[in-house]
Design a protein around this motif. Structure first.
Motif, short mmCIF file in Angstrom:
data_model
loop_
_atom_site.label_atom_id
_atom_site.label_comp_id
_atom_site.label_asym_id
_atom_site.label_seq_id
_atom_site.Cartn_x
_atom_site.Cartn_y
_atom_site.Cartn_z
N UNK A 1 -5.49 0.37 2.82
CA UNK A 1 -5.45 -1.08 2.55
C UNK A 1 -6.83 -1.70 2.74
N UNK A 2 -7.55 -1.26 3.77
CA UNK A 2 -8.90 -1.80 4.01
C UNK A 2 -9.87 -1.41 2.90
N UNK A 3 -9.76 -0.15 2.47
CA UNK A 3 -10.72 0.33 1.48
C UNK A 3 -10.44 -0.19 0.08
N UNK A 4 -9.16 -0.43 -0.21
CA UNK A 4 -8.81 -0.77 -1.58
C UNK A 4 -8.20 -2.16 -1.72
N UNK A 5 -7.90 -2.79 -0.58
CA UNK A 5 -7.21 -4.08 -0.64
C UNK A 5 -8.15 -5.22 -1.00
N UNK B 1 2.90 12.16 12.38
CA UNK B 1 1.99 12.56 11.29
C UNK B 1 1.99 11.49 10.20
N UNK B 2 1.46 10.31 10.51
CA UNK B 2 1.56 9.19 9.56
C UNK B 2 0.59 9.28 8.39
N UNK C 1 0.83 -1.20 0.00
CA UNK C 1 0.00 0.00 0.00
C UNK C 1 0.86 1.25 0.00
N UNK C 2 0.40 2.26 -0.74
CA UNK C 2 1.12 3.52 -0.90
C UNK C 2 0.22 4.67 -0.47
N UNK C 3 0.76 5.62 0.30
CA UNK C 3 0.03 6.87 0.54
C UNK C 3 0.95 8.06 0.29
N UNK C 4 0.33 9.18 -0.03
CA UNK C 4 1.10 10.41 -0.27
C UNK C 4 1.32 11.07 1.09
N UNK C 5 2.54 10.90 1.61
CA UNK C 5 2.84 11.33 2.96
C UNK C 5 3.13 12.83 3.04
N UNK D 1 -5.99 9.65 5.12
CA UNK D 1 -6.07 8.25 5.52
C UNK D 1 -4.71 7.71 5.96
N UNK D 2 -4.76 6.67 6.79
CA UNK D 2 -3.55 5.93 7.14
C UNK D 2 -3.37 4.80 6.13
N UNK D 3 -2.19 4.16 6.17
CA UNK D 3 -1.95 3.01 5.31
C UNK D 3 -3.00 1.92 5.56
#
Ligand code: MN
Length: 198
Positions: free
Chosen positions: A194-198, A180-181, A102-106, A188-190
């Protein structure tokens, strides 16, 4: 413009029909230079530090993430150039695909080059080629000077150190990687992504 094959390693590693990541195209944006840091929960958690340069994102993987404390030297390993469209990518790369996880824009923002040569801002491509570039980040979490210095190897997988420079934005007490994750795009957090898109 970069070498026309600059994004070939990116394309070669991905099955465009199986991963939600953007396709590799050169898309220069005149007059602007953006940076992005993407938190990536792959085999090993890391933060991908990316600087826009001539239509691609020059990229380093930082296992511990960027620090705001000038005493910290953070290992940064060169990875393949990414397409500029990657800067907005958040989501889950399917299992079995390159970079699965999973990737997020930090963090994101703009940067300018601080490295000087002959009293002028150095050409960033040359600075990176020579193994040292200092940039001023104007992000949401990261601000101020950061220096990237190559310590070992050349090209992909070469090792660099990412160090906060001593300036008014340096702060040894902040630790944004842990405090600040969340995503600066979606909040959203990782785990939530992951829950929404995994
Ligand atoms: Mn990564």
């Amino acid at each position: 413009m970069p070498h026309p094959d600059s994004l070939q390693p990116y394309r070669d590693r991905r099955s465009a029909d199986r991963t939600p990541e953007p396709a590799g195209r050169l898309t220069p944006v005149p007059g602007s230079r953006i940076f992005v840091v993407q938190k990536h929960d792959a085999t090993n958690l890391h933060w991908d530090f990316r600087l826009e340069l001539d239509g691609v994102l020059k990229s380093w993987a930082v296992p511990k993430g960027p620090s705001t404390d000038p005493r910290d030297k953070r290992l940064a390993v060169t990875t393949e150039d990414h397409p500029l469209a990657y800067r907005n990518f958040e989501g889950t790369i399917p299992e079995g695909e390159y970079g699965a996880g999973t990737v997020l824009v930090w963090d994101r923002g703009t940067y300018r080059v601080l490295t000087e040569r002959d009293d002028r801002a150095a050409d960033p491509e040359t600075a990176i080629e020579k193994g040292h570039i200092a940039v001023w980040l104007d992000g949401e979490k990261l601000k101020g000077g950061y220096a990237l210095t190559r310590t070992r190897g050349r090209g992909e997988k070469s090792q660099w150190l990412l160090v906060k420079m001593r300036d008014e934005e340096a702060d040894a007490r902040r630790n944004p990687v842990s405090t600040q994750p969340e995503s600066v795009i979606s909040g959203r957090t990782l785990e939530e992504i992951a829950e929404e898109e995994g």
